[in-house]
Design an enzyme around this catalytic site. Structure first.
Site, mmCIF file in Angstrom:
data_model
loop_
_atom_site.group_PDB
_atom_site.id
_atom_site.type_symbol
_atom_site.label_atom_id
_atom_site.label_comp_id
_atom_site.label_asym_id
_atom_site.label_seq_id
_atom_site.Cartn_x
_atom_site.Cartn_y
_atom_site.Cartn_z
ATOM 1 N N ASP A 56 0.773 -1.082 -0.005
ATOM 2 C CA ASP A 56 0.022 -0.188 -0.053
ATOM 3 C C ASP A 56 0.903 1.111 -0.191
ATOM 4 O OD1 ASP A 56 1.158 -0.270 2.482
ATOM 5 O OD2 ASP A 56 -0.882 0.089 3.506
ATOM 6 N N ASP A 108 7.538 -5.182 13.976
ATOM 7 C CA ASP A 108 8.046 -3.903 13.556
ATOM 8 C C ASP A 108 8.620 -3.298 15.354
ATOM 9 O OD1 ASP A 108 5.376 -3.846 14.207
ATOM 10 O OD2 ASP A 108 4.941 -2.189 13.017
#
Length: 491
Positions: free
Chosen positions: A259, A337
């Site tokens: 994205d 992350d």
């Protein structure tokens, strides 16, 4: 022309003597010819002249072949030099001097060839010019330096992955240098069809484990099912990175979510900064993302300015196989992350990030439910003016140089109070410090400036040695700790 005329006249005399009839009379009949005695001198002249003629023709064709060979070699060599020069970095002056020496050598050899062919004393082409490189197969740009794999992480958003892939192909300078690999999870057929349309232009792999992940049970985490997506993402990342580094044997990879929009200089940015991953052990990733990169908080005129950051940014980032070998055994089951941002994982290493982002997310919906999108992410500015980073001296980003030239300079700047910054007082000061005393104080100050206020692993977004740099009301403001720097607080 004189040689041709002499040959024609002599041939005519010989024919007249031998056949008894002048060629100019329109031909002859063998039955009417009378054999005459031919002078030995005439025959000797005839043989000599024709021998010279054949030698002249042979020399002409040898010269042409010699010139054709040299032209082909010159074209190959210049092509290789062009690839080298196109990929030169401003730091590599020694390499530039070497290439200049090669060009001079070729020029001298060319002059030598022209002189020898002019006087007719050249030897065979493969023995004549030892200073020239031997003929080699043509090489592409990809063979001059290791390829950087571009890994696209996809799942169930066909229009998103199409938009990202179109941008990757549109800006890609070399298929050999930047091979694109799409890894799909979720077994979503419309997404699979969208990826399949690119056919052989990319490598398409599918994460095979479609089982439901094991979720921990905890009283503090009552709704663990809502976190299922984070476990699947972490599992997918581990598998995909293993394919790229362990199975396909790439040494570098740029990880791109499905994205992201990309700037025109996306590839130049990463390829030019790769040297830091190899030469500076304090750098462990290159990121295209600036968490505070909203319009009004960046200087678009400084779109070539880069920074070190202790915060792992993600959203278009590059890592090495060496780092993967370190992380693979410890890869987490979820929230990969944030795990990258933990002190135990980061180990005081930094990433490189730009003043103006080279990626921009358009993924309003996803596993995170659009966290931060409305307040921050949708306003991030994507760089639109390409920068040729290969021509820039990026040595200032090495640890010792950066801390001397950036951190020390920032700590010496004048300090303004928060209210003075908010109200625009002391406009003559174009670059200032704004102190914070604790993590909580930083969060409060960041919220008033309307920049990202959260911390992960004790590190504010974009911070380096506690310094967060933004533009506020056309002034460069550095949020810095009010205390001498000893490290990020762990509380």
């Amino acid at each position: 022309m004189l040689t041709y005329a002499l040959i024609i006249d002599t041939s005519r005399d010989v024919i007249r003597l031998v056949w008894g009839r002048d060629v100019a009379e329109g031909g002859w009949s063998k039955t009417r010819c009378t054999m005459r005695l031919v002078s030995p001198y005439t025959l000797c002249a005839f043989v000599i002249i024709w021998t010279l003629f054949f030698l002249f023709i042979a020399r002409y064709f040898l010269f042409s072949a010699h010139q054709s060979w040299f032209a082909a070699e010159e074209e190959k060599f210049i092509g290789e030099l062009s690839f080298k020069i196109d990929n030169l970095d401003a730091r590599n002056l020694r390499q530039l001097n070497t290439i200049y020496g090669e060009i001079k050598s070729v020029r001298d050899s060319l002059e030598e060839l022209r002189l020898c062919t002019k006087h007719g004393n050249c030897s065979q082409p493969d023995q004549e010019l030892p200073s020239l490189p031997q003929p080699r197969p043509a090489r592409s740009m990809a063979t001059l330096e290791p390829s950087i794999a571009v890994l696209v992480i996809a799942c169930n958003r066909p229009t998103h992955v199409t938009r990202t892939l179109d941008a990757l192909f549109r800006h890609r300078p070399s298929a050999g240098l930047f091979p694109i690999i799409v890894s799909q999870d979720c077994a979503h057929e419309p997404t699979a069809q969208a990826i399949g349309k690119y056919d052989s232009r990319l490598t398409y792999i599918k994460q095979p484990n479609m089982t439901e992940p094991h979720l921990p049970t905890s009283k503090k985490m009552k709704n663990t099912k809502a976190l299922k997506g984070y476990y699947k993402i972490s599992r997918h990342y581990k598998w995909a990175l293993g394919q790229v580094f362990d199975q396909m044997s790439y040494q570098y990879a740029i990880i791109v979510e499905d994205d992201l929009d990309l700037s025109p200089d996306f590839y130049s940015y990463f390829s030019s900064l790769r040297f830091l991953l190899d030469s500076d052990p304090s750098v462990w990733c290159i990121s295209a993302w600036n968490d505070n990169g909203k319009d009004g908080y960046i200087n678009r005129q400084k779109n070539d300015q880069l920074y070190r950051t202790d915060f792992f940014p993600g959203l278009g980032w590059m890592m090495t196989k060496l780092l993967w070998d370190e992380l693979k055994p410890k890869w987490p089951e979820s929230f990969w992350d944030d795990w990258m941002r933990e002190p135990e994982t980061r180990k005081d290493r930094a990433c490189i990030r730009p003043e103006v982002s080279r990626t921009k997310t358009f993924g309003k919906e996803g596993v995170s439910g659009g966290q931060y999108y409305k307040q921050h992410l949708q306003f991030i500015t994507l760089n639109s003016e390409p920068v040729d980073f290969a021509t820039r001296n990026l040595d200032y980003l090495t640890q010792d140089t950066y801390e001397k030239e950036f951190v020390s300079r920032v700590r010496a700047l004048p300090v303004l109070a928060l209210q003075d910054v908010l109200s625009g007082q002391r406009a003559e000061l174009t670059e200032v410090q704004l102190h914070y005393s604790s993590n909580k104080d930083f969060e409060k100050t960041a919220k008033q400036l309307k920049i990202m206020s959260d911390l992960r692993g004790g590190v504010p977004r974009t911070a380096y040695k506690g310094v967060v740099s933004v533009i506020y009301k056309n002034r460069r403001v550095h949020l810095t700790s009010s205390q001498p720097w000893t490290g990020y607080p762990t509380s």
